[in-house]
Design a protein around this motif. Structure first.
Motif, short mmCIF file in Angstrom:
data_model
loop_
_atom_site.label_atom_id
_atom_site.label_comp_id
_atom_site.label_asym_id
_atom_site.label_seq_id
_atom_site.Cartn_x
_atom_site.Cartn_y
_atom_site.Cartn_z
N TRP A 286 0.91 -1.24 -0.02
CA TRP A 286 0.06 0.00 -0.03
C TRP A 286 1.00 1.44 0.12
CZ3 TRP A 286 -5.09 0.11 -0.80
CH2 TRP A 286 -5.94 -1.03 -0.47
N PHE A 287 0.51 2.17 -0.80
CA PHE A 287 1.38 3.51 -1.00
C PHE A 287 0.08 4.64 -0.90
CE2 PHE A 287 5.25 2.05 -2.58
CZ PHE A 287 5.00 0.76 -2.95
N VAL B 258 -4.72 9.91 -1.30
CA VAL B 258 -5.17 8.84 -2.16
C VAL B 258 -4.32 7.67 -1.98
CG1 VAL B 258 -5.51 8.22 -4.36
CG2 VAL B 258 -5.98 10.38 -4.14
N TYR B 259 -4.88 6.69 -1.79
CA TYR B 259 -4.23 5.29 -1.42
C TYR B 259 -4.17 4.25 -2.50
CZ TYR B 259 -3.80 6.59 3.70
OH TYR B 259 -3.42 7.44 4.90
N TYR B 260 -2.91 3.86 -2.69
CA TYR B 260 -3.10 3.00 -3.89
C TYR B 260 -2.48 1.65 -3.34
CZ TYR B 260 -2.75 7.09 -6.54
OH TYR B 260 -3.04 8.36 -7.07
N CYS B 261 -3.03 0.53 -3.99
CA CYS B 261 -2.26 -0.97 -3.82
C CYS B 261 -1.45 -1.23 -4.83
CB CYS B 261 -3.11 -1.90 -3.56
SG CYS B 261 -4.39 -2.63 -4.79
N ALA B 262 -0.48 -1.91 -4.79
CA ALA B 262 0.41 -2.47 -5.91
C ALA B 262 0.84 -3.91 -5.50
CB ALA B 262 1.33 -1.28 -6.05
N THR C 152 -7.88 5.09 -4.26
CA THR C 152 -9.12 5.38 -3.38
C THR C 152 -8.65 6.59 -2.40
OG1 THR C 152 -10.93 4.38 -2.14
CG2 THR C 152 -8.78 3.56 -1.59
N GLN C 153 -9.78 7.37 -2.27
CA GLN C 153 -9.39 8.80 -1.58
C GLN C 153 -9.76 8.32 0.14
OE1 GLN C 153 -8.31 12.00 -2.36
NE2 GLN C 153 -8.15 12.29 -0.22
N VAL C 154 -8.86 8.69 0.84
CA VAL C 154 -9.15 8.72 2.29
C VAL C 154 -9.04 10.10 2.71
CG1 VAL C 154 -8.26 8.07 4.53
CG2 VAL C 154 -8.52 6.38 2.73
#
Length: 120
Positions: free
Chosen positions: A36-37, A93-97, A114-116
Motif C-alpha cells: 500500500w502506498f 489517495v491510497y494505492y495498492c500495488a 481510493t481517496q481517504v
C-alpha cells in the motif's frame, strides 16, 4: 495482465478507522509482495506497508507503524489495510500495488487509488 481494484476509502473523523481492500485479478496472479502506498496533494507518493504473499511477513513505514495493519486473503487474491487512530495527515489517495521481487520495491502493477479524507 494483472488488475488491482481498491475500495473502502471515504471520509472519517480523526481518531476513527477505515479498512481498505484491494482485489486482484489476472490469469496468473502470484506476486512476491503486495503493498500500500499513498499520495497527498503536493507530496510524493509514500510507501506505507507491504506483505509477502507466500508467508504473510509484513513491513511498515514508521509513520503508520502501530496504527495500520496489512493482511491478505490468498484464496480471494485480496489485500487489506486496516487503518486505526487516523490523523488528518493520513489524508491522501491510497494505492495498492503488486511487486515482483521485494517488499519495498519492484512494484509494477498499480490500482487506480481510493481517496481517504480524515477530518480534524
Amino acid at each position: 495482465q494483472v488488475q488491482l481494484v481498491e475500495s473502502g476509502g471515504g471520509l472519517v473523523q480523526a481518531g476513527g478507522s477505515l479498512r481498505l481492500s484491494c482485489a486482484a485479478s489476472g490469469r496468473t496472479f502470484s506476486p512476491y509482495a503486495m503493498g500500500w502506498f499513498r499520495q497527498a496533494p503536493g507530496k510524493e507518493r509514500e510507501f506505507i506497508a507491504a506483505i509477502r504473499w507466500s508467508d504473510g511477513s509484513t513491513y511498515y513505514a514508521d509513520s503508520v507503524k502501530g496504527r495500520f495493519t496489512i493482511s491478505r486473503d490468498n484464496a480471494k487474491n485480496t489485500v487489506f489495510l486496516q487503518m486505526n487512530s487516523l490523523k488528518a495527515e493520513d489524508t491522501a489517495v491510497y494505492y495498492c500495488a503488486a511487486s515482483r521481487f521485494a517488499l519495498t520495491s519492484g512494484y509494477n502493477y498499480w490500482g487506480q487509488g481510493t481517496q481517504v479524507t480524515v477530518s480534524s
